[in-house]
Design an enzyme around this catalytic site. Structure first.
Site: not given
Length: 478
Positions: A47, A456
């Site tokens: 990894c 938003h």
């Protein structure tokens, strides 16, 4: 106890220093156990040195290149990539890997873990021989964490720069102008995406009928659509049936649904999965064996303990339902360390471990696919929403999808109305999956999520809208 006795008779011996191994060692040491970790290569394993970290560093560079093209073509920014300084890019990648490597080594030293450099093999149920050190006896247990290596097709061996695996694909001295990627799983898709961003002509071949065959069908379809839009030739339901080495690359014959196709490329990148590494581990001496696929199967999954008491296994040595993912290995390491220390620990819930593909577009999923849910006989309700249905999705302009699978009210075999799976495709969705992981893990229902207000404009707003619709409150019913 003398310093010599402390490490010739430790409580825990960990064989392998990858993610699963070093996380086991660090947690066990934090719980007061004497720990020896044996590693024949570099601490951090695949990894850190050949997989997750260097590949994501390169994929970030690819995003920057793509961003310049998007700025010019879509936003009127007069910018261009004059040239790619490959040595500079490599130096940045290697610097990131080196700092992470030093960090892990430092953590182990600080924790008091004794790291032994050399090949280790089992010599009995509680004994390990480490090259250059000798035989050690574990007071409480042994942890097997030797990881995996890339699989190759029978008769197809790595051949210099022409045929490579995912372990060495990013370490070439130069980028190829064309590449044939064999394997449409996460690794193959990521490498195809990277090479395309860097200007290569890319053909991606997958034997299954869709990319990411273990993921939801809609995820595979939307991912393929995004890759094709970028100019990658995607061949699903196709197989490599022949190869020929050329002076400057490889000629491959691919059998597709439309007949045979000949593809010439400078490089053939084989990414058909990984195989567990157990050769030389001495499993027989400890009374262990692998299954027909080469995995070491736990007798007790709640403790990841083998049929030999005191020998535990983590990481890529484990068969499914373990996922072969670094973050799953990390969780497995914590579980085993706590088990050996006698500390209560919950088994790893693989159904709630997120799965991510870091291509462009990205994919991120958690929980059941629609096919899996229906195969279990569950009555489900499904809702999808394109990311471009939101303002931020339009700004990105790269398409994408949110798909949620929830149990129908009163469905047998699942919490009433609980969310069973969430699947995302689009830009940076890897950073959006954590919310969905909690939703699935905590058996939340769409109505529970629908009452939460999403910011938003954001891409995650699409996740909120999907749950609003499932709860019967959506502003854009679909």
């Amino acid at each position: 106890m003398s310093e010599r006795d402390r490490f010739t008779a430790p409580d825990v011996i960990v064989i392998g220093g990858g993610t699963g191994g070093y996380s086991t060692a660090l947690r066990a040491a934090a719980l007061g156990l004497r720990v020896v970790l044996a590693e024949r290569d570099l601490i951090g394993g695949t990894c850190l040195h050949r997989g997750c970290i260097p590949s994501k560093a390169m994929l970030h560079a690819a995003e920057l290149v793509d961003g310049i093209a998007e700025a010019r073509e879509r936003w009127g920014v007069k910018a261009s990539v004059d040239a790619l300084d490959w040595p500079a890019l490599v130096a940045t990648r290697d610097g990131i890997v080196a700092r992470n490597h030093q960090g892990v080594e430092g953590h182990l030293r600080t924790a008091g873990v004794r790291v032994l450099r050399g090949t280790a093999r089992l010599t009995g149920p509680r004994t390990v021989h480490v090259e250059g050190t000798g035989e050690l006896t574990a007071g409480r247990g042994i942890v097997l964490a030797t990881g995996s290596r890339p699989r190759l097709l029978p008769g197809l061996a790595a051949a210099g720069r022409a045929v490579v695996t995912s372990d060495d694909a990013l370490f070439a001295k130069e980028l190829p102008r064309s590449v044939l990627v064999l394997g449409g799983g996460a690794i193959g898709v990521e490498y195809a995406s990277f090479h395309r961003s860097m200007g290569a002509e890319v053909t991606l071949v997958e034997a299954a009928e869709r990319l990411l065959p273990l993921e939801d069908a809609d995820v595979g379809r939307h991912l393929a659509r995004g890759l094709k839009k970028r100019g990658i030739a995607v061949r699903t339901g196709s197989r490599l049936i022949g190869t020929e080495l050329l002076p400057d690359g490889v000629r491959a014959t691919v059998r597709t649904s439309k007949g045979e196709e000949v593809v010439e490329a400078e490089r053939l990148l084989v990414a058909i999965g990984r195989a567990p590494v157990t050769d030389g581990l001495g499993l027989e001496a400890a009374g262990l064996a692998t299954d027909e696929r080469g995995f070491v199967v736990p007798a007790d999954w709640s403790r990841l303990e083998t049929a030999v008491p005191g020998i535990h296994v983590v990481g890529d040595l484990l068969p499914p339902p373990s996922l072969g993912l670094a973050h799953a290995s990390f969780a497995e390491g914590l579980l085993v360390a706590e088990t050996l220390a006698g500390v209560p620990s919950r088994p790893v819930d693989y159904a709630t471990v997120p799965r991510v593909t870091y291509s462009s577009p990205q994919t991120a999923s958690v929980g059941l696919t629609e096919e899996e849910a229906r195969a279990r006989g569950l009555a489900v309700q499904v809702n999808t929403l394109p990311l471009t249905a939101t303002a931020k999705g339009m700004v990105h302009g790269k398409g994408g999808l949110v798909k949620v699978i929830a149990a129908a009210e009163g469905a047998a075999g699942a919490a009433t109305g609980a969310v069973l799976g969430v699947h995302l495709v689009g830009p940076q969705v890897s950073e959006m999956i954590a919310e969905s992981q909690l939703i699935v893990a905590w058996d939340a229902e769409p109505s529970d999520v629908a009452q939460l207000v999403h910011a938003h404009p954001t891409l995650s707003e699409a996740v909120g809208e999907t749950f609003l619709t499932l709860a019967g409150r959506g502003l854009h019913q679909h």
